[in-house]
Scaffold this motif. Structure first.
Motif, PDB file in Angstrom:
ATOM      1  N   MET A   1      -5.195 -21.993  50.729  1.00 35.70           N
ATOM      2  CA  MET A   1      -5.587 -21.353  49.484  1.00 35.70           C
ATOM      3  C   MET A   1      -7.056 -21.654  49.194  1.00 35.70           C
ATOM      4  O   MET A   1      -7.482 -22.803  49.247  1.00 35.70           O
ATOM      5  N   LYS A   2      -7.815 -20.605  48.873  1.00 27.80           N
ATOM      6  CA  LYS A   2      -9.228 -20.790  48.561  1.00 27.80           C
ATOM      7  C   LYS A   2      -9.394 -21.514  47.229  1.00 27.80           C
ATOM      8  O   LYS A   2      -8.626 -21.319  46.294  1.00 27.80           O
ATOM      9  N   ILE A   3     -10.423 -22.357  47.173  1.00 30.51           N
ATOM     10  CA  ILE A   3     -10.827 -22.997  45.928  1.00 30.51           C
ATOM     11  C   ILE A   3     -12.171 -22.397  45.537  1.00 30.51           C
ATOM     12  O   ILE A   3     -13.151 -22.530  46.270  1.00 30.51           O
ATOM     13  N   PHE A   4     -12.222 -21.736  44.392  1.00 28.44           N
ATOM     14  CA  PHE A   4     -13.463 -21.127  43.932  1.00 28.44           C
ATOM     15  C   PHE A   4     -14.134 -21.998  42.869  1.00 28.44           C
ATOM     16  O   PHE A   4     -13.467 -22.653  42.066  1.00 28.44           O
ATOM     17  N   THR A   5     -15.449 -21.986  42.854  1.00 26.86           N
ATOM     18  CA  THR A   5     -16.209 -22.662  41.811  1.00 26.86           C
ATOM     19  C   THR A   5     -16.131 -21.863  40.514  1.00 26.86           C
ATOM     20  O   THR A   5     -15.687 -20.709  40.485  1.00 26.86           O
ATOM     21  N   ARG A   6     -16.610 -22.475  39.432  1.00 31.72           N
ATOM     22  CA  ARG A   6     -16.609 -21.793  38.137  1.00 31.72           C
ATOM     23  C   ARG A   6     -17.393 -20.488  38.212  1.00 31.72           C
ATOM     24  O   ARG A   6     -16.936 -19.441  37.702  1.00 31.72           O
ATOM     25  N   ASP A   7     -18.570 -20.515  38.834  1.00 34.97           N
ATOM     26  CA  ASP A   7     -19.396 -19.308  38.892  1.00 34.97           C
ATOM     27  C   ASP A   7     -18.685 -18.181  39.637  1.00 34.97           C
ATOM     28  O   ASP A   7     -18.757 -17.009  39.239  1.00 34.97           O
ATOM     29  N   GLU A 229     -14.363 -12.631  49.258  1.00 37.83           N
ATOM     30  CA  GLU A 229     -15.208 -13.769  48.902  1.00 37.83           C
ATOM     31  C   GLU A 229     -14.928 -14.966  49.817  1.00 37.83           C
ATOM     32  O   GLU A 229     -13.793 -15.426  49.942  1.00 37.83           O
ATOM     33  N   GLU A 230     -15.968 -15.471  50.447  1.00 41.50           N
ATOM     34  CA  GLU A 230     -15.838 -16.657  51.285  1.00 41.50           C
ATOM     35  C   GLU A 230     -15.698 -17.901  50.418  1.00 41.50           C
ATOM     36  O   GLU A 230     -16.257 -17.976  49.320  1.00 41.50           O
ATOM     37  N   ALA A 231     -14.939 -18.874  50.909  1.00 40.82           N
ATOM     38  CA  ALA A 231     -14.793 -20.138  50.193  1.00 40.82           C
ATOM     39  C   ALA A 231     -14.980 -21.285  51.175  1.00 40.82           C
ATOM     40  O   ALA A 231     -14.291 -21.349  52.200  1.00 40.82           O
ATOM     41  N   ASN A 232     -15.894 -22.181  50.868  1.00 50.86           N
ATOM     42  CA  ASN A 232     -16.097 -23.358  51.719  1.00 50.86           C
ATOM     43  C   ASN A 232     -15.044 -24.427  51.469  1.00 50.86           C
ATOM     44  O   ASN A 232     -14.841 -25.316  52.295  1.00 50.86           O
ATOM     45  N   TYR A 233     -14.368 -24.340  50.313  1.00 45.62           N
ATOM     46  CA  TYR A 233     -13.357 -25.331  49.942  1.00 45.62           C
ATOM     47  C   TYR A 233     -11.992 -24.651  49.864  1.00 45.62           C
ATOM     48  O   TYR A 233     -11.866 -23.549  49.323  1.00 45.62           O
ATOM     49  N   ASN A 234     -10.987 -25.335  50.412  1.00 47.85           N
ATOM     50  CA  ASN A 234      -9.655 -24.756  50.504  1.00 47.85           C
ATOM     51  C   ASN A 234      -8.606 -25.853  50.363  1.00 47.85           C
ATOM     52  O   ASN A 234      -8.881 -27.033  50.609  1.00 47.85           O
ATOM     53  N   THR A 235      -7.392 -25.448  50.008  1.00 46.36           N
ATOM     54  CA  THR A 235      -6.255 -26.349  50.141  1.00 46.36           C
ATOM     55  C   THR A 235      -5.536 -26.013  51.445  1.00 46.36           C
ATOM     56  O   THR A 235      -5.736 -24.944  52.029  1.00 46.36           O
ATOM     57  N   PHE A 236      -4.691 -26.931  51.897  1.00 47.10           N
ATOM     58  CA  PHE A 236      -3.880 -26.702  53.087  1.00 47.10           C
ATOM     59  C   PHE A 236      -2.451 -27.081  52.742  1.00 47.10           C
ATOM     60  O   PHE A 236      -2.166 -28.209  52.348  1.00 47.10           O
ATOM     61  N   ASP A 237      -1.537 -26.098  52.853  1.00 44.53           N
ATOM     62  CA  ASP A 237      -0.155 -26.348  52.456  1.00 44.53           C
ATOM     63  C   ASP A 237       0.814 -25.788  53.488  1.00 44.53           C
ATOM     64  O   ASP A 237       0.424 -25.443  54.611  1.00 44.53           O
ATOM     65  N   ALA A 238       2.075 -25.680  53.116  1.00 39.78           N
ATOM     66  CA  ALA A 238       3.129 -25.312  54.074  1.00 39.78           C
ATOM     67  C   ALA A 238       2.875 -23.956  54.719  1.00 39.78           C
ATOM     68  O   ALA A 238       3.095 -23.776  55.922  1.00 39.78           O
ATOM     69  N   SER A 239       2.436 -22.985  53.943  1.00 42.95           N
ATOM     70  CA  SER A 239       2.209 -21.649  54.502  1.00 42.95           C
ATOM     71  C   SER A 239       1.122 -21.685  55.568  1.00 42.95           C
ATOM     72  O   SER A 239       1.196 -20.955  56.575  1.00 42.95           O
ATOM     73  N   ASP A 240       0.107 -22.518  55.376  1.00 43.10           N
ATOM     74  CA  ASP A 240      -0.957 -22.656  56.383  1.00 43.10           C
ATOM     75  C   ASP A 240      -0.440 -23.369  57.631  1.00 43.10           C
ATOM     76  O   ASP A 240      -0.768 -22.992  58.758  1.00 43.10           O
ATOM     77  N   ALA A 241       0.384 -24.407  57.420  1.00 43.25           N
ATOM     78  CA  ALA A 241       0.933 -25.156  58.553  1.00 43.25           C
ATOM     79  C   ALA A 241       1.807 -24.263  59.430  1.00 43.25           C
ATOM     80  O   ALA A 241       1.796 -24.366  60.659  1.00 43.25           O
TER      81      ALA A 241
END
Length: 511
Positions: A1-7, A229-241
């Motif tokens: 899952m992408k993590i987006f900044t406030r901007d 939108e590209e995201a440099n920060y992400n989570t990694f969870d079951a769906s990704d695994a």
């Protein structure tokens, strides 16, 4: 899952409004022009859906601010009242010389329940412990530490012992920059229902501890924007695994599944060797060889009969001799319990010079720092430091964001994966990407769990996973194994060996 900044989130909202306006203008059946208020309605609806899934109805107090987060709270109050919740009180914080957002004003007008305004200290309500507090005071737009009445109100919330549910983010929490004041007031949230994307602050110790649990609510922002939108920060969870894990062919041989070498152990630390070896085999390595000092030979052959210890180091207490032709191994891990002897440092230097896929853990990290072997770190390395090892390796930092910056810079500088172990273990790549692992619990904060992780990642690399895949999947399985152990016993009692015992179950969950 992408993590987006406030901007980026604000851009996403603006993009969605423009996309909806364009669609409305092109639709003869729709004469309504979408605007910001539509986003508030969608946010309130998605919040209430998630709230009803997770919380039993109780008397509820709703605290709102003057901006769009407060507008969400007012809309939520209206919906909850319609759904039969006992909305006991609605409070609206008025800040001196501040104006209501347009959405806030509109939702005040739409609400048919009484509002109590908080304008001075005497207006700050008492909060009984037997209610739900919905915190909609400040959202992602906050860019300053709170003082005065807002700070006192947050202190009152935190001292209430009530169940607190925050709307999008706990009030007072900056979502992608560090806390910039001592004792900055932030709501201690029992549950945060956040919109569309998790926030960076949830995964960093300085701010993450204000959140007990978070859930994601989809407010129907533009999917086109999200995918573009590209995201440099992400989570990694079951769906990704599940996208990474491989299924074993019925025709596989042990050679197909890789040959791992663990260089591990010293006098008094053979337990590290046993834990990493068992984890390596449980994670699927077809063959395993162990290089350990001869003091550990009997223990290893007894505890891990599936492994080969045919190359024990002749030294009794620490490793000082490397076997010939180590290039034949598909993956190597070095460092678990090896100690800090200068001759062991020579072994590490020789291993790193071979450009073989290598997991560098524990004392190997300390040896790199002690003997300044930074030039030997290469693109096939996976570094797995915990907090203290990271500090020895790369120095101190000002705050969690500064530490994260250092990790990213070092991954790019050395062209390697760095795994910073913690509550949400953080994996950085040579491309500057970051992944926060979303499995695991505090039972992993115990001796031996890092040895288990090193063995697991080594096994995955040996089986043909790339360093990137093995790091992400290994960390996730490691945390999931701890979660499965927690489902059967108390957190305090879980040992590193319990994590190993649940590796097979973890694989079953994601396959």
């Amino acid at each position: 899952m992408k993590i987006f900044t406030r901007d980026v989130i604000l851009k996403w909202e603006d993009f969605t409004i423009k996309e909806r306006i364009k669609h409305a203008l092109n639709s003869s059946a729709n004469n309504k022009t979408p605007h910001e208020v539509d986003l508030v309605e969608d946010a309130a609806d998605s919040f209430c859906n998630e709230l009803n899934k997770n919380i039993f109805k109780k008397p509820t107090i709703i605290l709102c601010g003057m901006g769009n987060n407060g507008a969400d709270g007012l809309a939520i109050a209206r919906l909850l009242d319609n759904q039969g919740w006992e909305v006991r009180n609605i409070y609206l914080l008025e800040e001196y010389q501040k104006n209501y957002s347009d959405s806030n004003t509109i939702n005040q007008q739409k609400l048919q329940l009484p509002i109590t305004f908080i304008k001075e200290d005497a207006d700050i309500p008492q909060i009984p412990p037997d209610v739900i507090v919905l915190d909609a005071l400040f959202g992602i737009g906050l860019n300053r530490p709170l003082m005065g009445i807002p700070a006192k109100l947050i202190e009152r919330i935190n001292n209430s012992n009530a169940l607190v549910v925050s709307v999008d983010v706990p009030s007072g929490m900056p979502i992608d920059f560090p806390i910039n004041a001592n004792n900055q007031p932030i709501v201690n949230s029992t549950l945060t229902i956040t919109f569309n994307t998790p926030k960076m602050a949830f995964f960093l110790p300085e701010t993450g501890h204000y959140i007990n649990e978070w859930k994601l609510a989809d407010t129907k922002l533009s999917t086109n924007f999200f995918h573009q939108e590209e995201a440099n920060y992400n989570t990694f969870d079951a769906s990704d695994a599940k996208k990474i894990v491989k299924h074993i062919s019925q025709w596989s041989t042990k050679w197909d599944r890789g040959h791992s070498l663990l260089i591990t152990g010293s006098l008094g630390k053979i337990g590290s060797s046993i834990l990493s070896s068992k984890a390596c085999l449980r994670t699927g390595s077809g063959l395993l060889s162990i290089l350990a000092p001869s003091c550990g030979y009997t223990a290893l052959q007894t505890a891990v009969p599936e492994a080969m210890c045919s190359i024990p180091d002749k030294n009794d207490t620490f490793i000082k001799t490397l076997p010939t032709n180590i290039e034949r191994y598909n993956a190597i891990a070095i460092g678990m319990g090896i100690g800090l002897h200068k001759k062991t440092a020579n072994i590490l230097r020789e291993v790193l010079s071979k450009m073989i896929p290598v997991v560098v853990d524990a004392d190997a990290i300390n040896l790199i720092a002690e003997y300044q072997m930074y030039d030997f770190i290469h693109s096939k390395c996976i570094l797995t430091p915990h907090l203290k090892e990271f500090e020895r390796l790369f120095g101190t930092w000002k705050n969690d964001y500064d530490r994260l910056r250092i990790q990213i810079e070092k991954s790019m500088l050395y062209n390697c994966i760095i795994i910073f172990k913690g509550r949400h273990t953080c994996i950085s790549t040579p491309e500057g990407k970051v992944f926060f692992n979303n499995s695991g619990n505090a039972s992993l904060a115990k001796a031996g769990s890092g040895d288990v992780l090193s063995g697991m990642i080594t096994a995955l690399v040996a089986q043909g996973y790339s360093n990137y895949e093995a790091s992400l999947l290994g960390v996730y399985l490691h945390g999931l194994s701890a979660d499965l152990a927690l489902s059967m016993q108390d957190m305090d009692s879980i040992l590193a060996s319990d994590i190993i015992d649940n590796i097979g179950k973890a694989f079953s969950v994601i396959k």
